[in-house]
Write an enzyme that holds these catalytic residues in place. Structure first.
Site, PDB file in Angstrom:
ATOM      1  N   GLU A 264       2.160  -2.427   3.402  1.00 52.91           N
ATOM      2  CA  GLU A 264       2.432  -1.247   3.249  1.00 52.91           C
ATOM      3  C   GLU A 264       4.354  -1.216   3.867  1.00 52.91           C
ATOM      4  O   GLU A 264       4.210  -1.554   3.952  1.00 52.91           O
ATOM      5  CB  GLU A 264       1.709  -0.189   4.459  1.00 52.91           C
ATOM      6  CG  GLU A 264       2.231   0.695   4.156  1.00 52.91           C
ATOM      7  CD  GLU A 264       0.849   1.685   6.113  1.00 52.91           C
ATOM      8  OE1 GLU A 264       0.836   2.729   6.000  1.00 52.91           O
ATOM      9  OE2 GLU A 264       0.303   1.024   6.277  1.00 52.91           O
TER      10      GLU A 264
ATOM     11  N   LYS B  15      -2.002   7.127   0.669  1.00 54.70           N
ATOM     12  CA  LYS B  15      -2.862   6.962   2.005  1.00 54.70           C
ATOM     13  C   LYS B  15      -3.459   8.400   1.823  1.00 54.70           C
ATOM     14  O   LYS B  15      -3.097   9.332   2.030  1.00 54.70           O
ATOM     15  CB  LYS B  15      -2.039   6.692   2.795  1.00 54.70           C
ATOM     16  CG  LYS B  15      -2.886   6.326   3.560  1.00 54.70           C
ATOM     17  CD  LYS B  15      -1.462   5.386   4.962  1.00 54.70           C
ATOM     18  CE  LYS B  15      -2.083   5.381   6.494  1.00 54.70           C
ATOM     19  NZ  LYS B  15      -1.383   4.211   7.161  1.00 54.70           N
TER      20      LYS B  15
ATOM     21  N   CYS C  13      -3.750   0.750   5.566  1.00 53.20           N
ATOM     22  CA  CYS C  13      -3.870   0.158   6.593  1.00 53.20           C
ATOM     23  C   CYS C  13      -4.840   1.165   7.622  1.00 53.20           C
ATOM     24  O   CYS C  13      -6.119   1.088   7.440  1.00 53.20           O
ATOM     25  CB  CYS C  13      -2.662   1.081   7.550  1.00 53.20           C
ATOM     26  SG  CYS C  13      -1.545   0.225   8.909  1.00 53.20           S
TER      27      CYS C  13
END
Length: 276
Positions: free
Chosen positions: A42, A113, A146
């Site tokens: 990321e 995300k 994540c």
């Protein structure tokens, strides 16, 4: 069989050119090992600990027209490789914590995300592209970033939509009750659980090191479609490359656990609570 790599790096804050050239050099090494798909962390191109949105804006780029995507597209073509990596994306006035999927023949897609962690909320806008799967020469690829992995609905949605490989660029940080005294990490447990419950392999690439006082977990991992580890977890403190061969042809048959049970086919959607 598909040869994949999870590349655990320690990017320098805001040093985009240096970070990207280091990625390209690693891709060259991976190509010599016949790796077909590489996953980087990321925000691998920029670093993570932005003070605010204005600092992030100085290094954020448009996708796919920004210089970083163009440089890495060239590397994918040179090394005949697919690539997933994290980047700070600029789209008009908005910033997104995004990941990009590239292949040897060009740009394939991006993911923004959905679930922002902690102070990401003061830098980035929540993702607005939903959960998409991308058809590639290697198979169908889904991407999470994540904290997204903490929501089992996300991985399940990608699996239901046909994902054969789940790529997870991440910047895991130590969290309360999330890390064992033996160095184990709940994050890697979640990778195994997502792989096992959905019958798809997971390639998770974390970063390592300390940035502006924030420690990162490392512990990158590759799991097979069974949920068992195919490579890793990587060390906590150092950069590291994991390589594994994944059998995507085994995904469908691997979900048939016996004559009666399949974790995808056995879902009781008539009984699940899917909203508040």
């Amino acid at each position: 069989m598909i040869r994949v790599a999870s590349v655990q790096t320690n990017p320098a804050m805001n040093a985009v050119s240096d970070n990207v050239e280091a990625m390209v050099a690693t891709m060259g090494d991976l190509a010599r090992d016949r790796v077909q798909l590489a996953v980087f962390p990321e925000l691998a191109t920029t670093g993570y600990m932005f003070t605010d949105a204005e600092e992030c804006r100085t290094v954020a780029e448009e996708i796919p027209t920004g210089p970083t995507t163009e440089r890495l597209l060239h590397a994918c073509a040179e090394y005949n490789m697919h690539l997933v990596f994290g980047i700070a994306e600029k789209d008009g006035d908005r910033l997104y914590n995004s990941s990009v999927l590239l292949g040897p023949t060009g740009y394939i897609g991006k993911y923004r995300k959905l679930h922002l962690w902690n102070k990401e909320n003061i830098v980035f806008s929540p993702g607005d592209l939903g959960l998409a799967v991308h058809e590639t020469a290697l198979g169908t690829i889904g991407i999470l970033i994540c904290y997204d992995l903490w929501f089992p609905e996300a991985a399940r949605t990608l699996a239901l939509d046909g994902a054969e490989i789940l790529c997870v660029p991440t910047n895991w940080v130590p969290i309360a009750a999330g890390n064992g005294p033996d160095g184990s990490a709940m994050a890697t447990v979640l990778c195994s659980a997502a792989a096992h419950c959905n019958g798809i392999p997971v390639v998770a690439a974390d970063r390592c090191g300390t940035e502006r006082g924030q420690d990162f977990l490392g512990r990158s991992v590759i799991t097979s479609h069974t949920g068992w580890t195919a490579a890793g977890p990587a060390p906590t403190l150092t950069e590291h490359v994991l390589v594994a061969d994944l059998d995507t042809a085994a995904i469908g048959p691997g979900r048939r656990w016996n004559d009666f049970n399949n974790p995808i086919g056995d879902r009781r959607t008539d009984s699940y609570r899917i909203s508040d």
